[in-house]
Design an enzyme around this catalytic site. Structure first.
Site, PDB file in Angstrom:
ATOM      1  N   ASP A  50       0.846  -1.188   0.000  1.00 29.37           N
ATOM      2  CA  ASP A  50       0.000   0.000   0.000  1.00 29.37           C
ATOM      3  C   ASP A  50       0.891   1.251   0.000  1.00 29.37           C
ATOM      4  O   ASP A  50       1.558   1.549   1.002  1.00 29.37           O
ATOM      5  CB  ASP A  50      -0.899  -0.033   1.241  1.00 29.37           C
ATOM      6  CG  ASP A  50      -1.881   1.120   1.262  1.00 29.37           C
ATOM      7  OD1 ASP A  50      -1.697   2.083   0.487  1.00 29.37           O
ATOM      8  OD2 ASP A  50      -2.833   1.063   2.062  1.00 29.37           O
ATOM      9  N   ALA A 119      -6.765  14.542 -17.885  1.00 30.77           N
ATOM     10  CA  ALA A 119      -7.493  15.654 -18.510  1.00 30.77           C
ATOM     11  C   ALA A 119      -8.610  16.153 -17.592  1.00 30.77           C
ATOM     12  O   ALA A 119      -9.146  17.243 -17.817  1.00 30.77           O
ATOM     13  CB  ALA A 119      -8.078  15.200 -19.838  1.00 30.77           C
ATOM     14  N   TYR A 149     -11.375  14.248  -8.099  1.00 31.27           N
ATOM     15  CA  TYR A 149     -10.310  13.490  -8.766  1.00 31.27           C
ATOM     16  C   TYR A 149      -9.423  14.449  -9.569  1.00 31.27           C
ATOM     17  O   TYR A 149      -8.193  14.373  -9.520  1.00 31.27           O
ATOM     18  CB  TYR A 149     -10.963  12.430  -9.667  1.00 31.27           C
ATOM     19  CG  TYR A 149     -10.047  11.729 -10.629  1.00 31.27           C
ATOM     20  CD1 TYR A 149      -9.163  10.745 -10.200  1.00 31.27           C
ATOM     21  CD2 TYR A 149     -10.083  12.027 -11.994  1.00 31.27           C
ATOM     22  CE1 TYR A 149      -8.330  10.087 -11.104  1.00 31.27           C
ATOM     23  CE2 TYR A 149      -9.263  11.378 -12.898  1.00 31.27           C
ATOM     24  CZ  TYR A 149      -8.382  10.413 -12.451  1.00 31.27           C
ATOM     25  OH  TYR A 149      -7.568   9.767 -13.337  1.00 31.27           O
ATOM     26  N   LYS A 153      -5.405  15.605  -9.022  1.00 31.61           N
ATOM     27  CA  LYS A 153      -4.406  15.510 -10.088  1.00 31.61           C
ATOM     28  C   LYS A 153      -3.655  16.841 -10.225  1.00 31.61           C
ATOM     29  O   LYS A 153      -2.435  16.864 -10.396  1.00 31.61           O
ATOM     30  CB  LYS A 153      -5.070  15.147 -11.420  1.00 31.61           C
ATOM     31  CG  LYS A 153      -5.558  13.700 -11.493  1.00 31.61           C
ATOM     32  CD  LYS A 153      -4.411  12.727 -11.503  1.00 31.61           C
ATOM     33  CE  LYS A 153      -4.826  11.297 -11.722  1.00 31.61           C
ATOM     34  NZ  LYS A 153      -3.748  10.351 -11.420  1.00 31.61           N
ATOM     35  N   ASN A 178      -8.623   9.651 -21.454  1.00 25.92           N
ATOM     36  CA  ASN A 178      -9.349   8.406 -21.752  1.00 25.92           C
ATOM     37  C   ASN A 178      -8.542   7.355 -22.506  1.00 25.92           C
ATOM     38  O   ASN A 178      -8.639   7.243 -23.726  1.00 25.92           O
ATOM     39  CB  ASN A 178     -10.612   8.702 -22.577  1.00 25.92           C
ATOM     40  CG  ASN A 178     -11.637   9.446 -21.762  1.00 25.92           C
ATOM     41  OD1 ASN A 178     -11.921   9.063 -20.625  1.00 25.92           O
ATOM     42  ND2 ASN A 178     -12.173  10.504 -22.325  1.00 25.92           N
ATOM     43  N   LYS A 192     -14.605   2.333 -17.734  1.00 30.34           N
ATOM     44  CA  LYS A 192     -14.793   3.588 -18.463  1.00 30.34           C
ATOM     45  C   LYS A 192     -15.706   3.337 -19.661  1.00 30.34           C
ATOM     46  O   LYS A 192     -16.001   2.196 -20.001  1.00 30.34           O
ATOM     47  CB  LYS A 192     -13.451   4.090 -18.985  1.00 30.34           C
ATOM     48  CG  LYS A 192     -12.363   4.155 -17.958  1.00 30.34           C
ATOM     49  CD  LYS A 192     -12.405   5.494 -17.263  1.00 30.34           C
ATOM     50  CE  LYS A 192     -11.203   5.721 -16.399  1.00 30.34           C
ATOM     51  NZ  LYS A 192      -9.957   5.602 -17.109  1.00 30.34           N
ATOM     52  N   ALA A 193     -16.069   4.445 -20.344  1.00 26.65           N
ATOM     53  CA  ALA A 193     -17.068   4.369 -21.413  1.00 26.65           C
ATOM     54  C   ALA A 193     -16.768   3.313 -22.497  1.00 26.65           C
ATOM     55  O   ALA A 193     -17.662   2.496 -22.801  1.00 26.65           O
ATOM     56  CB  ALA A 193     -17.268   5.741 -22.041  1.00 26.65           C
TER      57      ALA A 193
HETATM   58  P1  NAD Z   1      -6.113   1.495 -12.684  1.00 26.43           P
HETATM   59  O1  NAD Z   1      -7.125   1.773 -11.634  1.00 26.43           O
HETATM   60  O2  NAD Z   1      -6.271   0.304 -13.538  1.00 26.43           O
HETATM   61  O3  NAD Z   1      -4.656   1.450 -12.041  1.00 26.43           O
HETATM   62  C1  NAD Z   1      -4.325   2.145 -10.872  1.00 26.43           C
HETATM   63  C2  NAD Z   1      -3.676   1.144  -9.938  1.00 26.43           C
HETATM   64  O4  NAD Z   1      -3.281   1.820  -8.736  1.00 26.43           O
HETATM   65  C3  NAD Z   1      -4.641   0.020  -9.496  1.00 26.43           C
HETATM   66  O5  NAD Z   1      -4.136  -1.240  -9.872  1.00 26.43           O
HETATM   67  C4  NAD Z   1      -4.709   0.168  -7.993  1.00 26.43           C
HETATM   68  O6  NAD Z   1      -4.782  -1.059  -7.282  1.00 26.43           O
HETATM   69  C5  NAD Z   1      -3.398   0.894  -7.701  1.00 26.43           C
HETATM   70  N1  NAD Z   1      -3.471   1.545  -6.401  1.00 26.43           N
HETATM   71  C6  NAD Z   1      -4.488   2.314  -5.921  1.00 26.43           C
HETATM   72  N2  NAD Z   1      -4.215   2.670  -4.654  1.00 26.43           N
HETATM   73  C7  NAD Z   1      -3.023   2.120  -4.345  1.00 26.43           C
HETATM   74  C8  NAD Z   1      -2.236   2.111  -3.169  1.00 26.43           C
HETATM   75  N3  NAD Z   1      -2.634   2.750  -2.064  1.00 26.43           N
HETATM   76  N4  NAD Z   1      -1.078   1.428  -3.171  1.00 26.43           N
HETATM   77  C9  NAD Z   1      -0.674   0.740  -4.284  1.00 26.43           C
HETATM   78  N5  NAD Z   1      -1.375   0.716  -5.423  1.00 26.43           N
HETATM   79  C10 NAD Z   1      -2.540   1.397  -5.453  1.00 26.43           C
HETATM   80  O7  NAD Z   1      -6.035   2.829 -13.571  1.00 26.43           O
HETATM   81  P2  NAD Z   1      -5.307   3.091 -14.965  1.00 26.43           P
HETATM   82  O8  NAD Z   1      -6.355   3.305 -15.974  1.00 26.43           O
HETATM   83  O9  NAD Z   1      -4.235   2.095 -15.201  1.00 26.43           O
HETATM   84  O10 NAD Z   1      -4.642   4.508 -14.665  1.00 26.43           O
HETATM   85  C11 NAD Z   1      -3.284   4.673 -14.286  1.00 26.43           C
HETATM   86  C12 NAD Z   1      -3.035   6.147 -13.961  1.00 26.43           C
HETATM   87  O11 NAD Z   1      -3.370   6.958 -15.086  1.00 26.43           O
HETATM   88  C13 NAD Z   1      -3.873   6.645 -12.789  1.00 26.43           C
HETATM   89  O12 NAD Z   1      -3.082   7.539 -12.030  1.00 26.43           O
HETATM   90  C14 NAD Z   1      -4.994   7.402 -13.457  1.00 26.43           C
HETATM   91  O13 NAD Z   1      -5.509   8.414 -12.624  1.00 26.43           O
HETATM   92  C15 NAD Z   1      -4.302   7.966 -14.680  1.00 26.43           C
HETATM   93  N6  NAD Z   1      -5.257   8.227 -15.773  1.00 26.43           N
HETATM   94  C16 NAD Z   1      -5.855   7.186 -16.424  1.00 26.43           C
HETATM   95  C17 NAD Z   1      -6.748   7.461 -17.452  1.00 26.43           C
HETATM   96  C18 NAD Z   1      -7.418   6.357 -18.222  1.00 26.43           C
HETATM   97  O14 NAD Z   1      -8.196   6.661 -19.130  1.00 26.43           O
HETATM   98  N7  NAD Z   1      -7.176   5.095 -17.930  1.00 26.43           N
HETATM   99  C19 NAD Z   1      -7.069   8.789 -17.797  1.00 26.43           C
HETATM  100  C20 NAD Z   1      -6.458   9.818 -17.082  1.00 26.43           C
HETATM  101  C21 NAD Z   1      -5.534   9.539 -16.089  1.00 26.43           C
END
Ligand code: NAD
Length: 322
Positions: A50, A119, A149, A153, A178, A192-193
């Site tokens: 964690d 974004a 959120y 960021k 996205n 997501k969508a």
């Molecule tokens: P995801 O939720 O699949 O991955 C995030 C990971 O962080 C998860 O596996 C979760 O278990 C881990 N996590 C959360 N809290 C934690 C903690 N306390 N300790 C250890 N691990 C922890 O999301 P994703 O789509 O892979 O996104 C990755 C990053 O990109 C994120 O920071 C997200 O905000 C950013 N992001 C993603 C998108 C998108 O469209 N996927 C868009 C904008 C920003």
């Protein structure tokens, strides 16, 4: 051999990034609260921990890393971010992770660190017109994100930039728009969508009806995961700190997205627009800055990524029904 630490490696983007780094010959340590759901991570070490706990962050940063990728966040799609029910957790958990990582990375001398912003930090008032949203990097201030959120960021972008100014932490910051693709969350409320639409289309028999949140005229753009990983690596290899958008500029309405998935699935379904949690009315990646600084732009049309994602989600559903 370069050493990389990927935080949030058990998630969607982190999982794909670990695979790419391994294919490129890196030694990779992965960290997450959980293992990857859909395939085994090829990371050299996978630590379940964690990152809100500073002692865990110190432990996982105990090697001389060339690159640290910070993707861990408490996040999900509209059904998680925009209902208001998860606001305190989202802000507390993600901000604590970033406070810990910026501090420890600086102390132990990580050579370069990537931070994944979103974004969602852009001002809501610039995204009222679905046909003409403004997501240029320098439109971020005066700040007015549409979700907690997004505020977190923005805070964390500023945190990493402050460590850069005051302590020389070598950061790269991207604002993802996205990102979607195979091995992403596709059910359970955090999807997501694109994944939600693919699942609905796959579940619905020919001639049936699928529900789409909102009037369906809200616009978005979607970038396929492989292109996202390539852009992240290009940013890391460059001298440009950012923040910079990483996204697609092929903007579609959500109803158009649903129709594209129906075409891919070769199904004719009726769309029923229903009330649901929504973000801003319009959003599109402005790719001028990334094109100028890194010479990068997405190379594939949306429909290509949707076809891969639909096939994968259909397989997941078929396996579940077996
Ligand atoms: P995801 O939720 O699949 O991955 C995030 C990971 O962080 C998860 O596996 C979760 O278990 C881990 N996590 C959360 N809290 C934690 C903690 N306390 N300790 C250890 N691990 C922890 O999301 P994703 O789509 O892979 O996104 C990755 C990053 O990109 C994120 O920071 C997200 O905000 C950013 N992001 C993603 C998108 C998108 O469209 N996927 C868009 C904008 C920003």
């Amino acid at each position: 051999m370069k050493k990389a630490l990927v935080c949030g490696a058990g998630g969607f983007i982190g999982g794909h990034l670990v695979k790419k780094l391994k294919a490129d010959g890196y030694w990779v340590r992965a960290v997450d609260l959980k293992n990857n759901e859909y395939s085994k991570s090829p990371a050299d070490e996978f630590i379940v921990g964690d990152l809100t706990d500073p002692t865990v962050v110190e432990k996982v940063c105990d090697l001389p890393f060339d690159e640290l990728f910070q993707l861990a966040a408490d996040m999900g799609g509209a059904g998680y971010i925009f209902t208001g029910e998860n606001d305190a957790n989202v802000m507390h958990n993600s901000a604590t992770i970033n406070l810990n990582i910026a501090n420890v990375a600086c102390k132990v001398g990580v050579k370069k660190i990537f931070y994944s912003s979103s974004a969602c930090m852009y001002p809501a008032h610039n995204q009222e017109d679905p046909n003409n949203p403004n997501c240029q990097e320098d439109s971020a201030y005066p700040a007015a994100p549409d979700s907690e959120y997004g505020w977190e960021k923005l805070f964390s972008e500023r945190l990493y930039l402050a460590y850069n100014r005051n302590y020389g932490l070598n950061v790269r910051i991207a604002r993802f728009h996205n990102i979607f693709g195979i091995e992403g969350t596709w059910q359970g409320g955090k999807e997501k969508a694109p994944a939600a639409v693919c699942r609905k289309v796959a579940e619905t028999p020919e001639g049936g009806t699928i529900e789409i949140w909102g009037d369906g005229l809200q616009t978005r753009s979607f970038l396929y995961i492989d292109e996202c990983v390539e852009a992240v690596q290009r940013l890391m290899a460059s001298d440009f700190t950012g923040p910079v958008n990483i996204g697609s500029d092929e903007m579609v309405t959500i109803n158009q997205l649903a129709k594209m998935v129906m075409t891919v699935a070769n199904k004719n379904l009726t769309i029923k627009n229903i009330p649901g949690p929504l973000g801003v009315k319009g959003r599109n990646s402005d790719n001028n800055l990334i094109q100028t600084k890194l010479g990068w732009k997405p190379s594939k049309p949306l429909t290509e990524g949707l076809a891969k994602t639909y096939t994968w989600i259909k397989q997941q559903l078929d396996n579940k029904q077996k």
